[in-house]
Design an enzyme around this catalytic site. Structure first.
Site, mmCIF file in Angstrom:
data_model
loop_
_atom_site.group_PDB
_atom_site.id
_atom_site.type_symbol
_atom_site.label_atom_id
_atom_site.label_comp_id
_atom_site.label_asym_id
_atom_site.label_seq_id
_atom_site.Cartn_x
_atom_site.Cartn_y
_atom_site.Cartn_z
ATOM 1 N N ARG A 93 0.809 -1.217 0.000
ATOM 2 C CA ARG A 93 0.000 0.000 0.000
ATOM 3 C C ARG A 93 0.842 1.267 0.000
ATOM 4 N NH1 ARG A 93 -4.781 1.413 0.423
ATOM 5 N NH2 ARG A 93 -3.976 3.415 1.075
ATOM 6 N N CYS A 117 -7.402 -2.591 2.036
ATOM 7 C CA CYS A 117 -6.687 -3.738 2.574
ATOM 8 C C CYS A 117 -7.506 -4.284 3.728
ATOM 9 C CB CYS A 117 -5.282 -3.355 3.010
ATOM 10 S SG CYS A 117 -5.279 -2.328 4.456
ATOM 11 N N PRO A 123 -8.960 5.295 2.000
ATOM 12 C CA PRO A 123 -9.070 6.217 0.860
ATOM 13 C C PRO A 123 -7.820 7.089 0.711
ATOM 14 C CG PRO A 123 -10.370 7.020 2.711
ATOM 15 C CD PRO A 123 -9.818 5.685 3.115
ATOM 16 N N ASP A 125 -8.275 10.437 -0.531
ATOM 17 C CA ASP A 125 -8.802 11.769 -0.863
ATOM 18 C C ASP A 125 -7.926 12.911 -0.324
ATOM 19 O OD1 ASP A 125 -9.732 10.631 1.603
ATOM 20 O OD2 ASP A 125 -11.046 12.363 1.856
ATOM 21 N N LEU A 126 -7.334 12.717 0.854
ATOM 22 C CA LEU A 126 -6.521 13.799 1.432
ATOM 23 C C LEU A 126 -5.203 13.966 0.676
ATOM 24 C CD1 LEU A 126 -7.160 13.014 5.209
ATOM 25 C CD2 LEU A 126 -8.190 14.842 3.842
ATOM 26 N N ASP A 307 -1.286 0.736 15.455
ATOM 27 C CA ASP A 307 -0.448 -0.422 15.103
ATOM 28 C C ASP A 307 -0.055 -1.271 16.312
ATOM 29 O OD1 ASP A 307 -0.587 0.230 12.473
ATOM 30 O OD2 ASP A 307 1.435 1.053 12.304
ATOM 31 N N ARG A 399 6.247 -8.949 6.467
ATOM 32 C CA ARG A 399 6.198 -7.601 5.898
ATOM 33 C C ARG A 399 6.846 -6.580 6.827
ATOM 34 N NH1 ARG A 399 0.675 -5.479 5.214
ATOM 35 N NH2 ARG A 399 2.073 -3.719 5.221
HETATM 36 C C1 UD1 Z 1 0.327 4.945 8.233
HETATM 37 C C2 UD1 Z 1 1.179 3.748 8.591
HETATM 38 C C3 UD1 Z 1 0.342 2.686 9.297
HETATM 39 C C4 UD1 Z 1 -0.363 3.289 10.497
HETATM 40 C C5 UD1 Z 1 -1.137 4.538 10.084
HETATM 41 C C6 UD1 Z 1 -1.770 5.268 11.257
HETATM 42 C C7 UD1 Z 1 2.807 3.753 6.809
HETATM 43 C C8 UD1 Z 1 3.370 3.073 5.615
HETATM 44 N N1 UD1 Z 1 1.731 3.199 7.356
HETATM 45 O O1 UD1 Z 1 -0.656 4.510 7.320
HETATM 46 O O2 UD1 Z 1 1.221 1.640 9.726
HETATM 47 O O3 UD1 Z 1 -1.274 2.356 11.018
HETATM 48 O O4 UD1 Z 1 -0.260 5.464 9.421
HETATM 49 O O5 UD1 Z 1 -0.806 5.598 12.186
HETATM 50 O O6 UD1 Z 1 3.355 4.735 7.293
HETATM 51 N N2 UD1 Z 1 -7.539 8.671 5.494
HETATM 52 C C9 UD1 Z 1 -8.508 9.273 4.723
HETATM 53 N N3 UD1 Z 1 -8.134 9.855 3.535
HETATM 54 C C10 UD1 Z 1 -6.836 9.862 3.120
HETATM 55 C C11 UD1 Z 1 -5.843 9.246 3.927
HETATM 56 C C12 UD1 Z 1 -6.238 8.666 5.111
HETATM 57 O O7 UD1 Z 1 -9.690 9.277 5.065
HETATM 58 O O8 UD1 Z 1 -6.548 10.409 2.039
HETATM 59 C C13 UD1 Z 1 -7.941 8.025 6.757
HETATM 60 C C14 UD1 Z 1 -7.655 6.521 6.750
HETATM 61 O O9 UD1 Z 1 -8.689 5.800 6.133
HETATM 62 C C15 UD1 Z 1 -7.540 6.222 8.219
HETATM 63 C C16 UD1 Z 1 -6.900 7.499 8.770
HETATM 64 O O10 UD1 Z 1 -7.115 8.514 7.793
HETATM 65 O O11 UD1 Z 1 -8.822 6.083 8.778
HETATM 66 C C17 UD1 Z 1 -5.419 7.363 9.068
HETATM 67 O O12 UD1 Z 1 -4.732 6.980 7.921
HETATM 68 P P1 UD1 Z 1 -3.249 7.457 7.629
HETATM 69 O O13 UD1 Z 1 -2.720 8.238 8.771
HETATM 70 O O14 UD1 Z 1 -3.241 8.095 6.285
HETATM 71 O O15 UD1 Z 1 -2.498 6.071 7.561
HETATM 72 P P2 UD1 Z 1 -1.477 5.583 6.467
HETATM 73 O O16 UD1 Z 1 -0.574 6.694 6.075
HETATM 74 O O17 UD1 Z 1 -2.182 4.845 5.393
#
Ligand code: UD1
Length: 418
Positions: A93, A117, A123, A125-126, A307, A399
């Site tokens: 991802r 996943c 998503p 979107d941000l 995590d 992983r």
């Molecule tokens: C990263 C970590 C992951 C950890 C997570 C939260 C990496 C590779 N992975 O994942 O191990 O569990 O931070 O600490 O660094 N969201 C939206 N829109 C977006 C992006 C995110 O709605 O565009 C939401 C997600 O669905 C989730 C929340 O924001 O509910 C947090 O996600 P995010 O902080 O972005 O996690 P990752 O960067 O994917």
């Protein structure tokens, strides 16, 4: 060899060295393609997520090779291909973190969407909102995000509705090559975001404020500085060993970590009646007394990390009394509860809340990992349980954990691959 078998019931004792942070390594590897000079990265964990990302950036024309067990040399100057193909991206991802740097360096990008996943829909979107705010034109078609930048990216003020780690990182990387200043407001404050900012500064970028709510980036025309950079220790690997030590009534000293990064977990372990002693770059976890039940809410850093939630659920499954976990980050992160129930745990899941009634003991069973951290939780459960536990889908565990069996073995655990 996709199963791990554990004969449980032994307290973990001894010392263990923590490796480099998976999430920081993945972000820094993506950021390395912003530079045109040779980069040497130390403390990179040789785990499958890192190996897949190396394959992806090499397929784009970079040359990344291992210099030794945890040192990686990257020559990004010959990068030509702006496409990250689905057959590789689907394995990882975090390859969505290539979008910002590729767009910034080449003015166009075509990155396969990693999709959801097991822990949620996840998503982007941000990420898109932020990159569009910098002037990128993005569209999604046939599972790929295509992006182009008319001229150069332009610095802007970007407000994140949620402090997403990935979105903060993608926007921060892109903004390094934008014209003018970018402000990311309500940015993520995770230590891995700070590590990425430090790395970017060491290749010539100007990033200030990482670790606070507002990150300020002054864009540069090019990043032409080579560097040698060492990745921070993995707080989640460390946390997993801390919980395993506590859950087995053990006494383990963890070396090579940054204790303040573990504070949200250390505080909760102390609440659960575990002794946690802090050294300069060590933590000792000693669990001599009966554990006490605790309540946990996962939150963005410096809140309790999502995590670490599954591993704690395993520990709490034999803690006398009732504990509660509220998961605020990912909507589908309680799947491990069903596996723990196969081992005798009593857990009720209701939406984003799990209620855990401590039972006297878990018993070994055949169980399956459904994601990386659920796999780690099953390792903890297997170490606590009486008899033999066989964990299927160990590939998820690979992983994120390097040499896990060897490290646990050195602490007195009995486990092997099958
Ligand atoms: C990263 C970590 C992951 C950890 C997570 C939260 C990496 C590779 N992975 O994942 O191990 O569990 O931070 O600490 O660094 N969201 C939206 N829109 C977006 C992006 C995110 O709605 O565009 C939401 C997600 O669905 C989730 C929340 O924001 O509910 C947090 O996600 P995010 O902080 O972005 O996690 P990752 O960067 O994917």
């Amino acid at each position: 060899m996709d199963r791990i078998v554990i004969t449980g019931g032994k307290p973990l004792r001894g010392r263990v060295k923590i490796g480099g942070a998976k999430n920081a390594s993945l972000a820094v590897l993506c950021a390395s393609i912003l530079s045109r000079e040779t980069i040497v990265l130390d403390n990179i964990p040789n785990i499958s997520d890192v190996r897949v990302l190396i394959e992806i950036i090499n397929s784009m024309g970079a040359r990344a090779t291992w210099e030794n067990i945890d040192t990686l040399k990257i020559i990004p100057s010959e990068l030509v291909n702006v496409e990250a193909p689905y057959h590789l991206v689907k394995k990882l991802r975090a390859s969505n973190l290539l979008l910002g740097p590729v767009l910034a360096r080449f003015g166009r990008a075509q990155i396969a969407m990693p999709g959801g996943c097991n822990i949620g829909v996840r998503p982007m979107d941000l990420h898109f909102k932020g990159l569009a705010g910098l002037g990128a034109e993005l569209s999604t078609e046939r599972g790929y995000v295509s992006g182009r930048v008319p001229g150069r990216l332009k610095g802007a003020r970007i407000y994140l509705d949620f402090p997403s780690v990935g979105a903060t990182e993608n926007i921060m990387m892109a903004a390094c090559l934008a014209v003018g200043q970018t402000l990311i407001e309500n940015s993520a404050k995770e230590p891995e975001v700070v590590d990425l900012a430090n790395f970017l500064n060491s290749i010539g970028a100007r990033v200030r404020g990482a670790g606070t709510d507002v990150i300020k980036i002054d864009g540069m025309p090019n990043l032409e500085v080579g560097c040698r950079y060492s990745i921070i220790p993995d707080r989640i690997e460390a946390g997993t060993f801390m919980v395993a030590a506590a859950a087995t009534g053990g006494d383990v000293t963890l070396e090579n970590l940054i204790p303040v990064h573990l504070e949200p977990l250390s505080a909760k372990l102390r609440e659960a009646n575990v002794d946690v002693f802090e050294g300069e770059d060590t933590l000792r976890v000693k669990a001599e007394r009966m554990l006490r039940p605790i309540d946990i809410k996962t939150m963005p850093y410096p809140g309790f990390p999502t995590d670490m939630q599954s591993q704690l659920m395993a520990m709490l499954s034999t803690t006398p009394g009732t504990s509660m976990i509220i998961e605020n980050i990912f909507e589908n992160r309680f799947m491990v509860a069903n596996e723990l129930k196969r081992m005798g745990a009593r857990i009720k899941v209701e939406g984003r809340m799990a209620v855990i009634e401590g039972v006297p003991a878990l018993h070994g069973a055949q169980v399956k990992a459904t994601d990386l951290r659920s796999g780690a939780a099953l390792i903890v459960a297997g170490l606590m349980a009486t008899g033999e536990t066989e964990i299927f889908n160990a590939v998820y565990i690979d992983r994120g954990y390097h040499n896990l069996e060897e490290k646990l073995g050195s602490l007195g655990a009995t486990l092997w691959r099958k």
